[in-house]
Write an enzyme that holds these catalytic residues in place. Structure first.
Site, short mmCIF file in Angstrom:
data_model
loop_
_atom_site.label_atom_id
_atom_site.label_comp_id
_atom_site.label_asym_id
_atom_site.label_seq_id
_atom_site.Cartn_x
_atom_site.Cartn_y
_atom_site.Cartn_z
N SER A 167 0.70 -1.17 -0.04
CA SER A 167 -0.06 0.00 -0.02
C SER A 167 0.79 1.09 0.01
CB SER A 167 -0.84 -0.12 1.32
OG SER A 167 -1.20 1.30 1.47
N ASP A 315 -6.71 0.76 -8.71
CA ASP A 315 -7.74 1.74 -8.97
C ASP A 315 -8.41 1.46 -10.57
OD1 ASP A 315 -7.44 2.53 -6.49
OD2 ASP A 315 -6.44 4.65 -7.14
N LYS A 342 -11.55 -1.12 -0.33
CA LYS A 342 -11.51 0.48 -0.91
C LYS A 342 -12.83 1.21 -0.41
CE LYS A 342 -7.46 0.11 -2.93
NZ LYS A 342 -6.43 0.68 -2.53
N ARG A 346 -15.12 -3.29 -3.72
CA ARG A 346 -15.17 -2.91 -5.24
C ARG A 346 -15.39 -4.28 -5.93
NH1 ARG A 346 -10.77 1.94 -5.88
NH2 ARG A 346 -12.27 3.52 -5.36
C1 S3P Z 1 -3.47 5.97 -3.37
C2 S3P Z 1 -3.00 4.79 -2.89
C3 S3P Z 1 -3.94 3.45 -3.34
C4 S3P Z 1 -4.94 4.00 -4.16
C5 S3P Z 1 -5.73 5.12 -3.74
C6 S3P Z 1 -4.84 6.45 -3.61
C7 S3P Z 1 -2.41 7.15 -2.92
O1 S3P Z 1 -4.13 3.04 -2.13
O2 S3P Z 1 -5.80 2.85 -4.22
O3 S3P Z 1 -6.84 5.38 -4.53
O4 S3P Z 1 -2.87 8.26 -3.24
O5 S3P Z 1 -1.52 6.81 -2.13
P1 S3P Z 1 -3.30 1.79 -1.12
O6 S3P Z 1 -2.13 2.58 -0.84
O7 S3P Z 1 -4.10 1.61 0.04
O8 S3P Z 1 -3.18 0.96 -2.03
#
Ligand code: S3P
Length: 430
Positions: A167, A315, A342, A346
């Site tokens: 993440s 995403d 999320k 999803r």
């Molecule tokens: C994001 C990281 C992702 C993504 C989210 C935006 C970011 O989430 O799904 O829409 O800006 O760091 P995760 O870090 O939980 O995977």
């Protein structure tokens, strides 16, 4: 609010504007607020999520100016942040909550950060545990795993943390805490998730190093404010590209789209499915690659996406289900269990709603399998309050016989205000 969309009578043609990158907009504001000196970021994404970040920063005493889509922050370093008078409201944005918790972990302030009903369901244990291990006093609901979170930051010690989920938000929270900790903070893993924080930290002068494929370490360092040109958001572009790939007779051009390899997985999936995608004018600005994209409609074939390819298109995975409905053969995604936590679940949301439109789609524990081509028909479907589900369903509606009504449409303002108008404009060609 509902939107009614019919089958596209003609292809999507012309050039479309893609909104500024959401992840980079959040980071320009938060890192700008931690830096010393002026950060000027443009074009800043004026969406609900990014405005939540700005309002939290203002509550923390940061000087934030917005002139149209030009953001200016007069950074006084993290020492310049002050205790907020009320609760910090991250709205629907997990990026706001997780990154701010990382930054606040090093501040001697008492803060409560909360969000809407969807954000209150999102897992926060993944940042609470490592930030606690660094010395922050941080707690939350449900055994400290859900918002609202209370953060009382202070002196932090660097740790070595092994990423359990890939993440970018967790990695970024630790980097922002590590910037303020004593000694070195090492992060093992997490290198395939989006790396915008790392790139911007380097741009602002952080002491950040990479070791091999897997590890990075950050030492306490001061950031210097800078100018940031924000590219178009490839995650928003993906919806327009998918529509152009699907609707016969389309030829769409998108300028200045972010092409960071940790985000561009959808482009290679689209190519593998047989869509005609061309990249041109590739360049790097402010440590981020960008370029122009062209897509033409094509007849598609199914694709198999395994877990190692998921982070770079996390995403866009719901959109692959829509493409899979039109593609010949089976489209399978595995290793995408993160989608269940999320803004909505999803996997369940896209499978359930596409089934209402006649899709042959099977839910897997960590993905889905969809068989095509299927004749989609218009139906009454629900966004589940999730912007990416709403936009994926809108793309499906363009390929379905009859009208589709999508309820809870207003959530598109989270990342792509004006998406409905952009789509209608491209389809009508006016
Ligand atoms: C994001 C990281 C992702 C993504 C989210 C935006 C970011 O989430 O799904 O829409 O800006 O760091 P995760 O870090 O939980 O995977």
């Amino acid at each position: 609010m509902d939107i009614r969309l019919g089958k596209a009578g003609r292809g999507l043609n012309g050039e479309a504007c893609v909104p500024p990158d959401k992840s980079i907009s959040h980071r320009s504001a938060i890192l700008g607020a931690m830096a010393k000196g002026r950060t000027a970021a443009a074009p800043f994404l004026l969406s609900d999520d990014c405005l939540s970040t700005l309002s939290c920063l203002r509550s923390l005493g940061v000087e934030v100016e917005l002139d149209g889509c030009e953001l200016a922050i007069e950074g006084r370093g993290p020492d310049g942040w002050s205790e907020p008078a009320g609760i910090l409201d991250a709205g629907n944005s997990a990026t706001t909550m997780r990154l701010l918790c990382g930054a606040l972990a090093g501040r001697p302030l008492a803060c409560v950060i909360d969000g809407d009903a969807s954000l209150r369901r999102r897992p926060m244990g993944r940042i609470v545990s490592p930030l606690r291990a660094m010395g922050a006093d941080i707690s939350g609901m449900d055994d400290d795993t859900r918002p609202p979170l209370t953060v009382r930051g202070g002196r932090l010690e660097g740790i070595e943390h092994r990423m359990e989920v890939d993440s970018a938000q967790v990695k970024s929270a630790l980097l922002l805490a590590g910037l303020q900790a004593r000694g070195e903070t090492r992060i093992v893993g997490g290198r395939s998730s989006r790396d915008h924080t790392e790139r911007m930290l380097l741009l602002m002068g952080a002491d950040l190093e990479f070791e091999g494929e897997d590890t990075m370490s950050i030492r306490p360092s001061a950031l210097a404010g800078c100018k940031i040109d924000i590219p178009g958001d490839i995650s928003s572009a993906a919806f327009l590209m998918a529509a152009a790939a699907l609707v016969p007779g389309s030829h769409l051009r998108l300028k200045g789209v972010g092409l960071n390899p940790t985000r561009a997985g959808f482009l290679s999936a689209l190519n593998t499915m047989g869509a005609l995608v061309m990249e041109s004018d590739y360049r790097e600005t402010c440590n981020e690659p960008r370029g122009d994209l062209e897509v033409r409609s094509a007849s598609l074939v199914g694709v198999e996406v395994e877990s190692d390819r998921v982070p770079a298109m996390i995403d866009e995975v719901p959109l692959l289900a829509v493409l899979g409905c039109a593609a010949r053969g089976v489209t399978v995604v595995r290793g995408a269990g993160e989608l269940r936590v999320k803004e909505s679940d999803r996997i369940a949301a896209i499978c359930g709603e596409l089934r209402k439109m006649g899709a042959e789609i099977k839910e897997l524990p960590d993905g889905f399998a969809v068989s095509g081509p299927a004749e989609l028909r218009g139906a009454v479907v629900d966004s589940h309050g999730d912007h990416r589900i709403a936009m994926a369903l809108a793309v499906a509606a363009l390929c379905a016989e009859g009208d589709t009504v999508i309820s809870g449409w207003e959530c598109v303002n989270i990342s792509f205000p004006g998406f409905g108008q952009t789509l209608r404009h491209l389809v009508s060609g006016s």
